[in-house]
Design an enzyme around this catalytic site. Structure first.
Site, mmCIF file in Angstrom:
data_model
loop_
_atom_site.group_PDB
_atom_site.id
_atom_site.type_symbol
_atom_site.label_atom_id
_atom_site.label_comp_id
_atom_site.label_asym_id
_atom_site.label_seq_id
_atom_site.Cartn_x
_atom_site.Cartn_y
_atom_site.Cartn_z
ATOM 1 C CB VAL A 12 -0.966 -0.005 1.212
ATOM 2 C CG1 VAL A 12 -1.800 1.269 1.233
ATOM 3 C CG2 VAL A 12 -1.874 -1.226 1.161
ATOM 4 C CB VAL A 41 9.521 5.037 8.698
ATOM 5 C CG1 VAL A 41 10.244 4.148 9.702
ATOM 6 C CG2 VAL A 41 9.541 6.486 9.163
ATOM 7 C CD GLU A 122 -13.426 5.993 3.109
ATOM 8 O OE1 GLU A 122 -14.053 7.018 3.332
ATOM 9 O OE2 GLU A 122 -13.935 4.852 3.246
ATOM 10 C CB VAL A 125 -13.818 -0.136 6.319
ATOM 11 C CG1 VAL A 125 -15.032 -1.012 6.039
ATOM 12 C CG2 VAL A 125 -13.554 -0.060 7.819
ATOM 13 N N GLY A 127 -11.074 -1.302 1.419
ATOM 14 C CA GLY A 127 -10.074 -0.774 0.477
ATOM 15 C C GLY A 127 -10.483 0.518 -0.189
ATOM 16 N N GLY A 180 -1.242 -10.384 -3.616
ATOM 17 C CA GLY A 180 -1.152 -9.258 -2.670
ATOM 18 C C GLY A 180 -2.490 -8.913 -2.025
ATOM 19 C CG ASP A 194 -9.285 -8.138 6.817
ATOM 20 O OD1 ASP A 194 -8.417 -7.288 7.050
ATOM 21 O OD2 ASP A 194 -10.101 -8.039 5.882
ATOM 22 C CE LYS A 198 -10.877 -4.953 5.689
ATOM 23 N NZ LYS A 198 -10.695 -5.908 4.601
HETATM 24 N N1 HSE Z 1 -6.697 -8.798 3.260
HETATM 25 C C1 HSE Z 1 -7.675 -7.794 3.049
HETATM 26 C C2 HSE Z 1 -8.735 -8.336 2.127
HETATM 27 C C3 HSE Z 1 -7.033 -6.575 2.451
HETATM 28 O O1 HSE Z 1 -8.545 -9.410 1.556
HETATM 29 O O2 HSE Z 1 -9.782 -7.726 1.981
HETATM 30 C C4 HSE Z 1 -7.854 -5.343 2.608
HETATM 31 O O3 HSE Z 1 -8.132 -5.044 3.936
#
Ligand code: HSE
Length: 420
Positions: A12, A41, A122, A125, A127, A180, A194, A198
């Site tokens: 990202v 960084v 933003e 949640v 993407g 990715g 995940d 969210k």
């Molecule tokens: N690993 C997450 C997904 C990435 O697959 O939605 C975005 O948060």
């Protein structure tokens, strides 16, 4: 000019740098100022990167630099990121983060620390979908009745391929990682955490509910077996991992789990790595949001939008969108008190009395069968596929524990909730 310090240059972070460079003219037109990444960084400073930015492995080069206006936190993780972000706010710097795990645990403390300083998230949640802005700003006149979302691109991509291309779980998980989409630790994706992170963020904006991941029902996609996929296909269902938030009176139900959902529903048609969210407001009715939920550029699009917004306004609305409790006495429904319709599959010996014993245990728990189908597997075994009317989570779990004691039933019992 606005100076930016970016902490973490992975998938990202690299896209953020690229977008700010490639789209600099339109971004400057919108922001009204030139957005300059002053310092980045990274973990490994000796790694060759094609970027014209000061690179350091010392986070304090960003936090202690008085000329840096905005800190972009893309390091991930919870504890260290929390300390970094708190220090940035203490130093008066605006913060942009894509870190959903951080917010799942610390969003209320961070709202407190941020006060009047801009804190935007933003990208945390769904993407690239601007769902935070939509919910916090666009729908702020409404009581939110429900949120139902495909919030994890990896599992949506995997389920789509497992159902429509009949590929194996392991093969497609590996492919999602290579593309990715998956988290650094993909168990966060496949076990539902995940999506839960969210959902918790969205439910705070909608309801002001302060729940942690361990307070809510979270189930991933690992237990979905080919026999269940066949059932879904035979009966015109899609299987989706949904995050669901619902207001029922003065209670809020929060849960993440796979569902069988009719293929005719809009959300059932969202395939691949895409995310989709339905939000129902009491005044606006249903609104729908669709877009890329994972991947570098889509996520960075949301990060850069937050940077532009801060550059424009200098000050954000309260981080979670409210200044005082949204509604008094709203409480979370306990996991055991959640009520759903279910599909349950039992692998049983094909012999007299089996159905009678199973249905007796279900009826003892006041569970009512809606449909029943038996598929013979071979001379000795059969799959018993049952759908049941709405029942309490706890009652079904107790019934399943009792059914497992029957020696003619295999201990691996599938259950998938059915969403209307
Ligand atoms: N690993 C997450 C997904 C990435 O697959 O939605 C975005 O948060």
């Amino acid at each position: 000019m606005i100076n930016i310090g970016i902490i973490g240059v992975g998938t990202v972070g690299s896209s953020v740098i690229t977008i700010l460079n490639q789209n600099k003219d339109i971004i400057q037109a919108r922001a009204g100022k030139f957005l300059n990444i002053k310092t980045a960084v990274v973990k490994n400073v000796s790694k060759n990167r094609d970027i014209d930015i000061k690179v350091t492995d010392n986070i304090n080069d960003v936090l202690d630099d008085p000329s840096i206006d905005i800190v972009v936190e893309l390091m991930g993780g919870v504890d260290e990121a929390f300390e970094v972000v708190k220090k940035a706010l203490k130093m008066g710097k605006a913060v942009v983060t894509a870190n959903k795990a951080l917010l799942a645990y610390h969003r209320y403390e961070l709202q407190e620390c941020a006060g009047d300083i801009a804190f935007e998230y933003e990208a945390a949640v769904a993407g690239g979908i601007p769902i935070i802005t939509a919910l916090r700003d666009g729908l702020s006149a409404n009581h939110i009745l429900s949120i139902k979302g495909i919030l994890n691109g990896t599992t949506n991509y995997m389920l789509d391929a497992m159902i429509n291309d009949s590929v194996s779980y392991e093969y497609i998980l590996n492919k999602a990682q290579n593309l990715g989409y998956a988290e650094a630790n993909p168990t966060f994706d496949v076990d539902g955490f995940d999506a839960a992170h969210k959902l918790l963020i969205l439910s705070s904006i909608a309801y002001g509910i302060d729940a942690k991941p361990e307070d809510i029902l979270i189930e991933g996609i690992k237990n979905i077996k080919p026999d269940d996929i066949k059932f879904a296909k035979d009966f015109n269902y899609a299987i989706k991992l949904l995050g669901i938030a619902k207001k029922i009176g003065s209670k809020v139900e929060l849960r993440v789990h796979p569902v069988l959902i009719s293929k005719d529903k809009m959300i059932a048609k969202i395939d691949g790595v895409m995310n989709g969210i339905s939000v129902v407001g009491d005044k606006v009715g249903e609104t729908l949001y669709y877009g890329a939920g994972a991947g570098g550029d889509a996520t960075a699009s949301a990060v850069v939008a937050n940077i532009i917004d801060i550059a424009r306004a200098g000050k954000a609305s309260p981080m979670l969108g409210f200044n005082k409790p949204l509604e008094d006495n709203l409480t979370l429904v306990a996991k055991n008190d959640i009520k759903c319709k279910y599909y349950v599959r039992f692998d049983v010996a094909n012999q007299p009395g089996v159905l009678h014993s199973i249905s007796k245990i279900l009826s003892d728990k006041n569970i009512s069968i809606e449909t029943m189908l038996q598929n013979q597997k071979n001379n000795q075994r059969a799959n018993l596929l049952i759908t049941i009317y709405e029942t309490y989570e706890k009652d079904l779990n107790d019934a399943i524990d009792n059914i497992k004691q029957l020696d003619f039933v295999d201990k691996t019992i599938s259950k998938i909730r059915i969403e209307n």
